[in-house]
Design a protein around this motif. Structure first.
Motif, PDB file in Angstrom:
ATOM      1  N   GLY A   5       0.678  -1.293   0.076  1.00 24.17           N
ATOM      2  CA  GLY A   5      -0.152  -0.017   0.042  1.00 24.17           C
ATOM      3  C   GLY A   5       0.842   1.497   0.036  1.00 24.17           C
ATOM      4  O   GLY A   5       0.128   2.373  -0.005  1.00 24.17           O
ATOM      5  N   LEU A   6       2.150   1.127  -0.171  1.00 31.30           N
ATOM      6  CA  LEU A   6       2.902   2.402   0.052  1.00 31.30           C
ATOM      7  C   LEU A   6       2.845   2.940  -1.575  1.00 31.30           C
ATOM      8  O   LEU A   6       2.649   2.162  -2.369  1.00 31.30           O
ATOM      9  CB  LEU A   6       4.225   2.355   0.386  1.00 31.30           C
ATOM     10  CG  LEU A   6       4.480   1.859   2.016  1.00 31.30           C
ATOM     11  CD1 LEU A   6       5.986   1.675   2.396  1.00 31.30           C
ATOM     12  CD2 LEU A   6       3.790   3.253   2.671  1.00 31.30           C
ATOM     13  N   PRO A   7       3.075   4.375  -1.645  1.00 31.30           N
ATOM     14  CA  PRO A   7       3.072   4.910  -3.067  1.00 31.30           C
ATOM     15  C   PRO A   7       3.686   4.212  -4.322  1.00 31.30           C
ATOM     16  O   PRO A   7       4.729   3.682  -3.976  1.00 31.30           O
ATOM     17  CB  PRO A   7       3.614   6.437  -2.722  1.00 31.30           C
ATOM     18  CG  PRO A   7       3.434   6.543  -1.293  1.00 31.30           C
ATOM     19  CD  PRO A   7       3.682   5.311  -0.637  1.00 31.30           C
ATOM     20  N   LYS A   8       3.085   4.233  -5.561  1.00 32.13           N
ATOM     21  CA  LYS A   8       3.668   3.598  -6.368  1.00 32.13           C
ATOM     22  C   LYS A   8       5.034   3.887  -7.096  1.00 32.13           C
ATOM     23  O   LYS A   8       5.523   3.322  -7.543  1.00 32.13           O
ATOM     24  CB  LYS A   8       2.644   3.630  -7.755  1.00 32.13           C
ATOM     25  CG  LYS A   8       1.599   2.796  -7.738  1.00 32.13           C
ATOM     26  CD  LYS A   8       1.393   1.542  -8.289  1.00 32.13           C
ATOM     27  CE  LYS A   8       0.449   0.660  -8.460  1.00 32.13           C
ATOM     28  NZ  LYS A   8      -0.114   0.197  -6.903  1.00 32.13           N
ATOM     29  N   GLU A   9       5.371   5.117  -6.602  1.00 32.00           N
ATOM     30  CA  GLU A   9       6.698   5.667  -7.291  1.00 32.00           C
ATOM     31  C   GLU A   9       7.783   5.122  -6.415  1.00 32.00           C
ATOM     32  O   GLU A   9       8.930   4.992  -6.996  1.00 32.00           O
ATOM     33  CB  GLU A   9       6.463   7.425  -7.133  1.00 32.00           C
ATOM     34  CG  GLU A   9       6.497   7.826  -5.813  1.00 32.00           C
ATOM     35  CD  GLU A   9       5.201   8.275  -5.569  1.00 32.00           C
ATOM     36  OE1 GLU A   9       4.126   7.916  -6.257  1.00 32.00           O
ATOM     37  OE2 GLU A   9       5.003   9.358  -4.822  1.00 32.00           O
TER      38      GLU A   9
END
Ligand SMILES: *[C@@H]1O[C@H](CO)[C@@H](O)[C@H](O)[C@H]1NC(C)=O
Ligand SMILES: *[C@@H]1O[C@H](CO)[C@@H](O)[C@H](O)[C@H]1NC(C)=O
Length: 175
Positions: A19-23
């Motif tokens: 769930g952490l940011p895709k970037e």
């Protein structure tokens, strides 16, 4: 950059999976490419302990190695990251990279009763074998290669197990 840093791509990818940011995955891919180059640019296809970047024109190569840092201890961090990244992206390039590095280990570190740390990844005609195999070669490096090459992507399911620093799977409990 120490080879040890190469674990970070896998951790970033695991974070994105949870769930952490895709970037973070872009950063993971870029870092993994750099780690791959620390192997691929050596004639043995094995990374040194520490690689320097030519940022002030001090060397004719983009990456270079100092004599005291030219050893390879059969470390697992890059292979570990390849396994995480392969699971989450399905990109077979990561399997190909692992295979090339396994060949490097086989060609330059294999000895009669196991594998050995070597003193110099830059000289294929004399890698200076040290008569020393760290326990993490079995518990991590070979384990992650086995998982990377497995046809069963859930052989070790990262939604059910967390793999600790020394490669031991511990079950994840829901609260
Ligand atoms: C290792 O040996 C294999 C088989 O002989 C060869 O195909 C490969 O190019 C070698 N790799 C390195 C890095 O020497
Ligand atoms: C797989 O990874 C390699 C190395 O990062 C990259 O060059 C290639 O474009 C990727 N392939 C796919 C299908 O994303």
């Amino acid at each position: 950059m120490d080879h040890l840093v190469c674990f970070l791509s896998g951790t970033l990818a695991l974070g994105v999976h949870n769930g952490l940011p895709k970037e973070h995955l872009t950063l993971a891919e870029d870092l993994l490419t750099t780690c791959y180059q620390t192997y691929a640019q050596q004639p043995t296809f094995l990374a040194p302990e520490i690689t320097y970047f030519n940022i002030q024109g001090e060397n004719s190569n983009d990456m270079y190695v100092k004599t005291n840092d030219a050893h390879n201890l059969l470390r697992p961090e890059f292979i570990e990251s390849l396994w995480y990244m392969y699971q989450f992206t399905g990109n077979v390039t990561y399997q190909d990279w692992g295979w090339k590095i396994l060949q490097g280990f086989n060609n330059y570190t294999k000895v009669v009763n196991g594998y050995t740390s070597i003193g110099n990844v830059r000289n294929p005609t004399n890698v200076r074998p040290k008569d020393m195999m760290e326990s993490f070669f079995l518990s991590e490096t070979l384990k992650y290669l086995y998982l990377l090459f497995s046809d069963n992507p859930k052989l070790l399911d990262v939604d059910k197990y967390v793999v600790n620093t020394e490669g031991h799977p511990l079950p994840v409990y829901k609260n």
